[in-house]
Design an enzyme around this catalytic site. Sequence first.
Site, PDB file in Angstrom:
ATOM      1  N   GLU A  71      36.462 -34.639  14.951  1.00 25.44           N
ATOM      2  CA  GLU A  71      35.390 -35.581  15.263  1.00 25.44           C
ATOM      3  C   GLU A  71      34.053 -34.855  15.387  1.00 25.44           C
ATOM      4  OE1 GLU A  71      33.926 -38.218  14.902  1.00 25.44           O
ATOM      5  OE2 GLU A  71      34.727 -39.679  16.320  1.00 25.44           O
ATOM      6  N   HIS A  94      42.870 -42.696  14.947  1.00 32.11           N
ATOM      7  CA  HIS A  94      43.875 -42.489  15.993  1.00 32.11           C
ATOM      8  C   HIS A  94      43.944 -43.697  16.932  1.00 32.11           C
ATOM      9  CE1 HIS A  94      40.844 -41.868  19.109  1.00 32.11           C
ATOM     10  NE2 HIS A  94      40.199 -41.093  18.250  1.00 32.11           N
TER      11      HIS A  94
END
Length: 197
Positions: free
Chosen positions: A91, A20
């Site tokens: 994550e 990202h």
Amino acid sequence: MSSTPANPPTALHEVWLIRHGETQWSLSGQHTGSTDIALTDHGRAQARALAPRLATQSFDAVWSSPMARAIETCELAGLGGQRVIVQDLHEWDYGIYEGRTTPEIRASVPGWSVWDSPVPKGESLLQIQARAEAVVARLLAASGRVAIFSHAHFLRALAGCWMGGAAALGAHLYLDTASISLLGFDHESRAIRRWNS
């Protein structure tokens, strides 16, 4: 490490790993696991800059972490229309270290590293490896070109499992925000074909 995929390499051509774009915490070095932080303006610009490069490829599947920073990167990069949320792509859960930098953690836990130290109330390396191996198994059952929008530590662990069956190998890989890396094959062996470009 040599391994035989469920589908031959001609069936699973490439896996594109896309981290990202920049967030305020990626900029400051704070561990960002469960905190659903937004992209910065620069992070949005980074994500938009991915679009021309990704538009030159045809993707058979586009998978994203459920976190907003990955979803927004996927959308701004032009692949939101194909996006499927894959929960295992979130994550690392940093537990009590969420929002803290490595130097801050090492002030009380000398030598601490997410790769080989306990993460109280978070995920262990073995738990990350199990998640990454589940994604690898899903990739090996797929075919074509897959784009994955996810996060630095998880993508590094995923690459470690892809190339050598060990998430800990991710400690030796580095990923910039909005970077693209490619996993694939060298003959029958799983390999990293490009990293952090």
